[in-house]
Design an enzyme around this catalytic site. Structure first.
Site, PDB file in Angstrom:
ATOM      1  CB  SER A 264      -0.892   0.004   1.236  1.00 35.58           C
ATOM      2  OG  SER A 264      -0.079   0.272   2.371  1.00 35.58           O
ATOM      3  CE  LYS A 265      -2.045   6.323  -3.027  1.00 35.49           C
ATOM      4  NZ  LYS A 265      -3.492   6.303  -2.776  1.00 35.49           N
ATOM      5  NE  ARG A 266       0.698   0.461   6.129  1.00 38.64           N
ATOM      6  CZ  ARG A 266       1.485  -0.568   6.406  1.00 38.64           C
ATOM      7  NH1 ARG A 266       2.593  -0.408   7.083  1.00 38.64           N
ATOM      8  NH2 ARG A 266       1.160  -1.789   5.989  1.00 38.64           N
ATOM      9  N   GLY A 268       5.372   3.055   0.002  1.00 40.14           N
ATOM     10  CA  GLY A 268       5.991   3.891  -1.034  1.00 40.14           C
ATOM     11  C   GLY A 268       5.049   3.968  -2.224  1.00 40.14           C
TER      12      GLY A 268
END
Ligand code: GLU
Length: 507
Positions: A264-266, A268
């Site tokens: 996920s965006k966590r 990168g």
């Protein structure tokens, strides 16, 4: 199956940017089709009217083209007729096809109208959860008599259409996982067409439209993410209701981050367009995505062009275990492809990242273009991606003596007495010199400064390097000095060696 009949599809929903997981699905479908000499179809699944947006469809098409994954059939530019004989290729344009098929299932008694209200279903669900059992639709409307149905319809009651699930296990073959089987209760009587009021009222659900489309488009292999495994038994039941043969399935494993959580965006960047903006090359991303769940037969080779992948790829070598997204490996591949990139193309791409310092490339004089090419040849091997260039080149385009003195590493070097004497001696020589500083001048001066101060090695070079570039380590002076001096002559405000020394020593 005859290889000529291989037909696969990539069926994205335009509800967001193209995620790398979906891009991998697109790639594996493409490779499978190209290897088999079959057809690759792009179908836009835009039936979720509230979440689908045209701008996402445009981005998606742009991203697929950027990756080099061209399709044989699919929606064309807006307004143009669809390419391929199985269209339309946008689900929102296929509503009448779904409606005809619903009529057929109702007429054959394989589906039924369900008049249960949202409140009634909610009560069923609450009861199931109070009794700690999964909610299975009670089947209340399965046995409504014809008269009651007529009355409800005449009263204008909303209804959903549900499939009558047969009482036997739902089984399919998966090329990655083998035979997969679900008990019939895993499914209950699934809704095919929604009843709710609102934008999606009367719209077929994903599981239903996907089966009708895959069957009518003669899809031979459904290759997609394993988040769809739980949907597959419902789809199998729908194929059975229509009497259609099942396609082969291949469910690709989930992509995880290094911490084994879903990517996920966590972690990168996750969307193709973000990777593109960061300055990853499509060759690198394609190569990397291919390795996320597939490996070469020799167990070793990792560098593949799209053409090489086309001949090497097979679904048999796709693993069912989750793939871990490894940014270091992607960076390694990107460095590889950056080194291979043809200079004019690379310069054009890289120019955009430095646009703040440069005039538009179209109007740039030849001297500037060729200087820029030299700059890139020198610095690109030191970056993972093109968006790291501005920071790497900041000292070339500008120079901030105050800021560089404040960097801890620099101030430790500069506070030594030897640094002061080295810089004073060096500055004397630069000041006495006219015209650009050439590597030979520089070498001579450094020998003289060494003799005059007794400083050598890091003691001698680090303060000078900080004065010229703002950091104690970096590229070789032999190559760097001509780049700085030739750059300074271009009229872009790039400080020359003597300006740097003057400003640094003067602070
Ligand atoms: N539209 C679905 C999605 O984006 C894909 C459906 C499928 O591949 O069956 O997840």
């Amino acid at each position: 199956m005859n290889a000529r009949n291989v037909r696969v599809r990539f069926a994205p929903s335009p509800t967001g940017l193209l995620h790398v997981g979906n891009a991998r699905t697109a790639l594996y479908n493409w490779l499978f089709a190209r290897r088999a000499g079959g057809s690759y179809i792009l179908r836009i699944e835009d039936t979720d009217l509230e979440r689908s947006e045209e701008r996402y469809e445009d981005r998606l098409i742009e991203d697929l083209r950027w990756l080099g994954l061209d399709w044989d059939e699919g929606p064309d530019e807006p307004g143009a007729p669809a390419s391929g004989e199985f269209g339309p290729y946008r689900q929102s344009h296929r509503q009448s096809i779904y409606a005809e098929h619903t009529e057929r299932l109702l007429a054959e008694g394989k589906a039924y109208r369900c008049f249960c209200t949202a409140e009634e279903l909610e009560a069923e669900r609450n009861l199931a959860s109070a009794e700690h059992r999964p909610h299975v639709y009670s089947g209340r409307c399965r046995h409504l008599g014809a008269a009651e149905i007529e009355r409800n319809l005449a009263a204008g009651q909303h209804f959903a259409v549900r499939l009558k699930i047969a009482d036997h296990p739902l089984r399919f073959h998966d090329l990655v996982r083998g035979v997969v089987e679900f008990p019939p209760e895993a499914v209950s009587d699934p809704i095919l067409v929604r009843s709710a009021t609102g934008a999606s009222a009367g719209f077929p659900v994903y599981n239903y439209s996907v089966v009708i489309d895959d069957a009518l488009m003669q899809i031979s292999h459904v290759i997609r993410g394993d988040d769809h495994i739980a949907n597959t038994p419902r789809q199998v039941a729908i194929y059975e209701a229509f009497g259609w043969p099942l396609p082969e399935f291949a469910h690709l494993s989930t992509i995880l981050g290094a911490d084994r959580e879903r990517l996920s965006k966590r972690h990168g960047a996750t969307s193709v367009s973000t990777f593109r903006e960061m300055g990853y090359l499509p060759e690198a991303l394609v190569n990397y995505l291919a390795l996320l769940g597939w490996g070469a037969e020799d167990g070793r080779t990792e560098i593949f062009t799209l053409d090489e992948l086309t001949s090497a790829f097979s679904l048999e070598r796709v693993t069912p275990s989750p793939a871990i997204f490894d940014f270091d490996k992607l960076n390694w591949l990107n460095r590889h492809y950056l080194k291979l990139a043809a200079p004019p193309g690379l310069a054009e791409l890289a120019w955009g990242y430095l646009a703040y310092h440069l005039p538009p490339r179209e109007s740039a004089p030849e001297a500037l273009r060729s200087w820029f090419d030299r700059l890139l040849a020198f610095f690109v091997p030191h970056v993972d991606r093109l968006d790291q260039l501005p920071a790497k080149l900041a000292f070339v385009f500008g120079f901030d003596p105050e800021a560089s003195r404040l960097v801890d590493e620099n101030s430790a070097v500069l506070s030594a007495d030897s640094s002061r004497t080295v810089l004073a001696e060096f500055a004397d020589r630069v000041r006495a010199h006219a015209g650009p500083v050439r590597p030979d001048d520089f070498k001579r001066w450094m020998n003289e400064v060494k003799a005059a101060t007794g400083a050598k090695g890091a003691e001698l070079f680090h303060p000078v390097r900080i004065a010229l570039t703002g950091a104690p380590s970096g590229p070789e002076f032999d190559k760097l000095l001509p780049l700085i001096e030739d750059g300074a002559a271009l009229g872009l405000g790039i400080p020359s060696v003597s300006e740097r020394v003057e400003r640094f020593v003067g602070v």
